[in-house]
Design a protein around this motif. Structure first.
Motif, PDB file in Angstrom:
ATOM      1  N   GLU A 111       6.295  -0.569   7.865  1.00 42.55           N
ATOM      2  CA  GLU A 111       5.717   0.723   7.500  1.00 42.55           C
ATOM      3  C   GLU A 111       6.860   1.701   7.275  1.00 42.55           C
ATOM      4  O   GLU A 111       7.711   1.889   8.136  1.00 42.55           O
ATOM      5  CB  GLU A 111       4.798   1.252   8.584  1.00 42.55           C
ATOM      6  N   SER A 158       3.347  -6.530   4.337  1.00 42.55           N
ATOM      7  CA  SER A 158       3.672  -7.635   5.237  1.00 42.55           C
ATOM      8  C   SER A 158       4.493  -8.644   4.460  1.00 42.55           C
ATOM      9  O   SER A 158       4.290  -8.827   3.254  1.00 42.55           O
ATOM     10  CB  SER A 158       2.397  -8.305   5.756  1.00 42.55           C
ATOM     11  N   THR A 197       7.888   5.617   6.101  1.00 46.11           N
ATOM     12  CA  THR A 197       7.479   7.000   5.862  1.00 46.11           C
ATOM     13  C   THR A 197       8.628   7.677   5.140  1.00 46.11           C
ATOM     14  O   THR A 197       9.765   7.643   5.612  1.00 46.11           O
ATOM     15  CB  THR A 197       7.181   7.733   7.180  1.00 46.11           C
ATOM     16  N   GLU A 227       0.438   5.413   0.198  1.00 49.85           N
ATOM     17  CA  GLU A 227      -0.437   6.565   0.399  1.00 49.85           C
ATOM     18  C   GLU A 227       0.392   7.837   0.381  1.00 49.85           C
ATOM     19  O   GLU A 227       1.528   7.840   0.849  1.00 49.85           O
ATOM     20  CB  GLU A 227      -1.150   6.469   1.752  1.00 49.85           C
ATOM     21  N   GLN A 236       3.555   7.098   2.632  1.00 56.17           N
ATOM     22  CA  GLN A 236       3.466   5.981   3.564  1.00 56.17           C
ATOM     23  C   GLN A 236       3.394   4.699   2.737  1.00 56.17           C
ATOM     24  O   GLN A 236       2.519   4.563   1.890  1.00 56.17           O
ATOM     25  CB  GLN A 236       2.205   6.074   4.425  1.00 56.17           C
ATOM     26  N   SER A 266      12.785   0.613  14.826  1.00 57.56           N
ATOM     27  CA  SER A 266      12.634   1.567  13.729  1.00 57.56           C
ATOM     28  C   SER A 266      14.015   2.045  13.282  1.00 57.56           C
ATOM     29  O   SER A 266      14.994   1.911  14.005  1.00 57.56           O
ATOM     30  CB  SER A 266      11.749   2.745  14.133  1.00 57.56           C
ATOM     31  N   THR A 314       9.664  -4.561  18.413  1.00 55.76           N
ATOM     32  CA  THR A 314       9.609  -3.596  17.311  1.00 55.76           C
ATOM     33  C   THR A 314      10.872  -2.745  17.289  1.00 55.76           C
ATOM     34  O   THR A 314      11.438  -2.416  18.325  1.00 55.76           O
ATOM     35  CB  THR A 314       8.368  -2.703  17.471  1.00 55.76           C
ATOM     36  N   ARG A 368       3.262   0.500   3.135  1.00 53.79           N
ATOM     37  CA  ARG A 368       3.029  -0.581   4.091  1.00 53.79           C
ATOM     38  C   ARG A 368       2.960  -1.909   3.349  1.00 53.79           C
ATOM     39  O   ARG A 368       2.387  -1.996   2.262  1.00 53.79           O
ATOM     40  CB  ARG A 368       1.714  -0.379   4.831  1.00 53.79           C
ATOM     41  N   ASP A 421       5.598  -6.867   9.651  1.00 55.20           N
ATOM     42  CA  ASP A 421       4.754  -5.782   9.170  1.00 55.20           C
ATOM     43  C   ASP A 421       5.671  -4.577   9.078  1.00 55.20           C
ATOM     44  O   ASP A 421       6.277  -4.173  10.078  1.00 55.20           O
ATOM     45  CB  ASP A 421       3.598  -5.493  10.134  1.00 55.20           C
ATOM     46  N   GLU A 466       0.848  -1.189   0.000  1.00 58.12           N
ATOM     47  CA  GLU A 466       0.000   0.000   0.000  1.00 58.12           C
ATOM     48  C   GLU A 466       0.884   1.238   0.000  1.00 58.12           C
ATOM     49  O   GLU A 466       1.813   1.327   0.784  1.00 58.12           O
ATOM     50  CB  GLU A 466      -0.875   0.034   1.251  1.00 58.12           C
TER      51      GLU A 466
END
Length: 187
Positions: A146, A135, A148, A125, A131, A168, A166, A133, A144, A123
């Motif tokens: 994501e 999996s 930016t 956006e 953005q 980042s 998690t 995204r 998962d 995805e």
């Protein structure tokens, strides 16, 4: 009390770093729009931001983190890392710092987050930033992801895992080289 103070200070540092000026030149915006339109770009991360846990604090206290790093802010200069996208194919290798919730492969010395292939649904956006995204599953783990991407070509990647805490990453976006395109499409 000391752990709570470290957690609060770490959150403030990460929060302040994310509020930096994301203004971009028209050339950067045009370059980014083109890379996203044709789905061909790469990201090299400069910093990793693991979730601070007791185990990671113990590692930091033992002096095993790279110079200039702290328990919640690890310098990746000199460490191989990348995220590459060409069309619907993804290739990523991101060093992992954190806790595993379940044991991994036997005799594995490489604990990085790795994936090469075509994830299910990607995805994308756009709303002042891009953005992305998706999996993916690799080496018995599920991710998962994501991403930016800011207009000034800086990026943030957040990876949530089935079996790891998690983490980042903060880095820079650039065009793919011809050799990289060939290597990804050959997989």
């Amino acid at each position: 009390m000391k752990k709570i103070l470290i957690l609060i200070l770490g959150s403030i540092c990460i929060g302040c770093s994310s509020t930096k000026d994301i203004t971009a030149t028209p050339a950067q915006i045009e370059a980014l729009n083109e890379m996203i339109r044709i789905k061909e770009f790469q990201i090299e991360s400069r910093w990793a931001y693991p979730l601070v846990t007791n185990s990671l604090s113990s590692v930091a206290n033992s002096g095993l983190l790279p110079p200039g790093s702290s328990v919640n802010n690890i310098d990746l200069i000199g460490n191989a890392n990348y995220f590459k996208m060409i069309k619907d194919s993804i290739s990523m290798y991101l060093p992992y710092y954190g806790e595993r919730r379940i044991s991994g492969n036997y005799n594995s010395t490489d604990t990085a987050i790795k994936y090469n292939g075509k994830p299910g649904d990607i995805e994308i956006e756009e709303n002042k930033t891009y953005q992305i995204r998706f999996s993916a599953k690799s080496d018995g783990d599920g991710y998962d992801v994501e991403i930016t991407i800011f207009p000034n070509l800086s990026s943030r990647i957040v990876v949530s895992s089935m079996y790891r805490t998690t983490i980042s990453y903060k880095g820079e976006v650039s065009k793919l080289s011809l050799e990289t395109k060939d290597a990804i499409t050959d997989n």
